[in-house]
Design an enzyme around this catalytic site. Sequence first.
Site, PDB file in Angstrom:
ATOM      1  N   THR A 171      -3.295   6.543 -22.125  1.00  0.00           N
ATOM      2  CA  THR A 171      -3.122   5.206 -21.579  1.00  0.00           C
ATOM      3  C   THR A 171      -1.668   4.837 -21.815  1.00  0.00           C
ATOM      4  O   THR A 171      -0.948   5.513 -22.556  1.00  0.00           O
ATOM      5  CB  THR A 171      -4.032   4.185 -22.283  1.00  0.00           C
TER       6      THR A 171
ATOM      7  N   LYS B  36      -1.265   1.192 -25.310  1.00  0.00           N
ATOM      8  CA  LYS B  36      -1.556   1.140 -26.750  1.00  0.00           C
ATOM      9  C   LYS B  36      -0.232   1.301 -27.499  1.00  0.00           C
ATOM     10  O   LYS B  36       0.599   0.408 -27.443  1.00  0.00           O
ATOM     11  CB  LYS B  36      -2.591   2.210 -27.107  1.00  0.00           C
TER      12      LYS B  36
ATOM     13  N   GLU C  94      -0.519   4.796  -0.569  1.00  0.00           N
ATOM     14  CA  GLU C  94      -1.313   6.009  -0.824  1.00  0.00           C
ATOM     15  C   GLU C  94      -0.452   7.249  -0.615  1.00  0.00           C
ATOM     16  O   GLU C  94       0.301   7.327   0.370  1.00  0.00           O
ATOM     17  CB  GLU C  94      -2.533   6.040   0.101  1.00  0.00           C
TER      18      GLU C  94
ATOM     19  N   ASP D  18      -6.240  14.116 -25.182  1.00  0.00           N
ATOM     20  CA  ASP D  18      -6.182  12.710 -24.768  1.00  0.00           C
ATOM     21  C   ASP D  18      -5.467  11.971 -25.894  1.00  0.00           C
ATOM     22  O   ASP D  18      -6.045  11.735 -26.952  1.00  0.00           O
ATOM     23  CB  ASP D  18      -7.618  12.192 -24.573  1.00  0.00           C
TER      24      ASP D  18
ATOM     25  N   ARG E 159      -1.185  -2.139 -18.840  1.00  0.00           N
ATOM     26  CA  ARG E 159      -2.496  -1.476 -18.877  1.00  0.00           C
ATOM     27  C   ARG E 159      -2.528  -0.384 -17.799  1.00  0.00           C
ATOM     28  O   ARG E 159      -2.337  -0.688 -16.619  1.00  0.00           O
ATOM     29  CB  ARG E 159      -3.553  -2.550 -18.601  1.00  0.00           C
TER      30      ARG E 159
ATOM     31  N   TYR F 191       0.850  -1.199   0.000  1.00  0.00           N
ATOM     32  CA  TYR F 191       0.000   0.000   0.000  1.00  0.00           C
ATOM     33  C   TYR F 191       0.881   1.242   0.000  1.00  0.00           C
ATOM     34  O   TYR F 191       1.835   1.324   0.768  1.00  0.00           O
ATOM     35  CB  TYR F 191      -0.921   0.030   1.242  1.00  0.00           C
TER      36      TYR F 191
HETATM   37  N1  DSN Z   1     -11.483   1.188 -25.703  1.00  0.00           N
HETATM   38  C1  DSN Z   1     -10.343   1.896 -26.199  1.00  0.00           C
HETATM   39  C2  DSN Z   1     -10.217   1.743 -27.673  1.00  0.00           C
HETATM   40  O1  DSN Z   1     -10.398   0.625 -28.113  1.00  0.00           O
HETATM   41  O2  DSN Z   1      -9.903   2.680 -28.376  1.00  0.00           O
HETATM   42  C3  DSN Z   1     -10.387   3.280 -25.800  1.00  0.00           C
HETATM   43  O3  DSN Z   1     -10.610   3.356 -24.449  1.00  0.00           O
END
Ligand code: DSN
Length: 425
Positions: free
Chosen positions: A219, A222, A49, A193, A228, A47
């Site tokens: 994110t 990707k 925090e 974003d 993730r 933990y």
């Molecule tokens: N679900 C993602 C995508 O496939 O683009 C975005 O959050």
Amino acid sequence: MQRDTVIFNLIQQELERQRRGIELIASENFTSMQVMQAMGNVMTNKYAEGYPGRRYYGGCEIVDQTEQIAIDRLKQIFNIEYANVQPHSGAQANAALMLAILQPGDAILGLDLSMGGHLTHGSAVNFSGKLYQPHFYGVEKETGLIDYNMLEAQARKVKPKLIICGASAYSRDIDYKRIRNVANEIGALVLADIAHPAGLIAKGLLSSPFEYCHFVTSTTHKTLRGPRGGVIMMGKDFENPFGQTDNKGNIKMMSNLIDMAVFPGTQGGPLEHVIAAKAIAFGEILSDEFTVYMKQVKQNAQVMAQEFVSLGYNIISGGTDNHLMLIDLRNKDISGKKAERVLGEADITANKNMVPFDDKSAFITSGIRFGVAAITTRGMKENDMKFVVSVIDKVITQSDDSSVIAKVKAEVNDYMAQFKLYPEW
Ligand code: DSN
């Protein structure tokens, strides 16, 4: 404790599925072995925090170091002043950012989900559309490009406190400067974003939003090819424009408001094992090897798009600047839903997607989205894109012939055997 063979068998099956198929979901990738190993480490037990050096728990000296390295590497990648690596996902990053700067009921302006936007940019079924007052801009019908005139008109009309740019199914670069100009005119803040194109931006292969956007979220799984998760960044920290002060009466910096909005605002304990994996992925992104990878991603996407166009497919906007493309299947007489299903039967994984001005619902859709980040990680090059498009075309044009689908599946499995999922396996 007995080993859970049920779950481990399923994990093995998932490994085999990933290994034998062509992975074209634009938001997916294959992490390196070291990134994956770091996600299964003892830091999951901890933990922590708070933030490095200012935690609410003892024993954080070591996770403080991994988290600080993750922050420093991310700042180095984008040459920026501020990074928060704790958001559990992109949606969490956006939720925290909005909590930091908006009050319930404030107007926001984002790209419509049905035009390539994202749920967290104001969709009615998402916190962003329920807590705030959402307004949208779209893309031009003729070109498929963001309708900047509409964005500006909407901005002047509804005077949003936040303009959101960035998308989930948009294959072109974004004019951040133009968006910032209208934001300045109406006194709005701007969030980019970059969850999808972050890897390309990191390597200078697409315009950088940092000069023009106050905030940037992403994110990490990707095109950044990490675990993730999510991150929040700022090119430059600045004094919050809302007049919030600390207990000494000093105006709080935005970094302070964002940190507070992540924890304790929207999250509890950070996932320190995932943060360790983020640090490793960020280290990989800083390497020359990753530059080569990202250039190949861009090249592969362009070859794939050209191949589709040569076979009469209608790519929204006519091509791609990034790692993905959105195809309107209406001239091929098949819905996105059916295309996703039959491609899946041939071990080609993609997802149905609405196209701009779609006449079908989000459950059926007229479109399909393809991305090349994952197959490029497996080592595929330009020539392989020709194979991939040819097998997709066979399935889509003969979607009712199960013998064709079975034959393509065998072809796909055979072809993919030459590309290792992980060199060690
Ligand atoms: N679900 C993602 C995508 O496939 O683009 C975005 O959050």
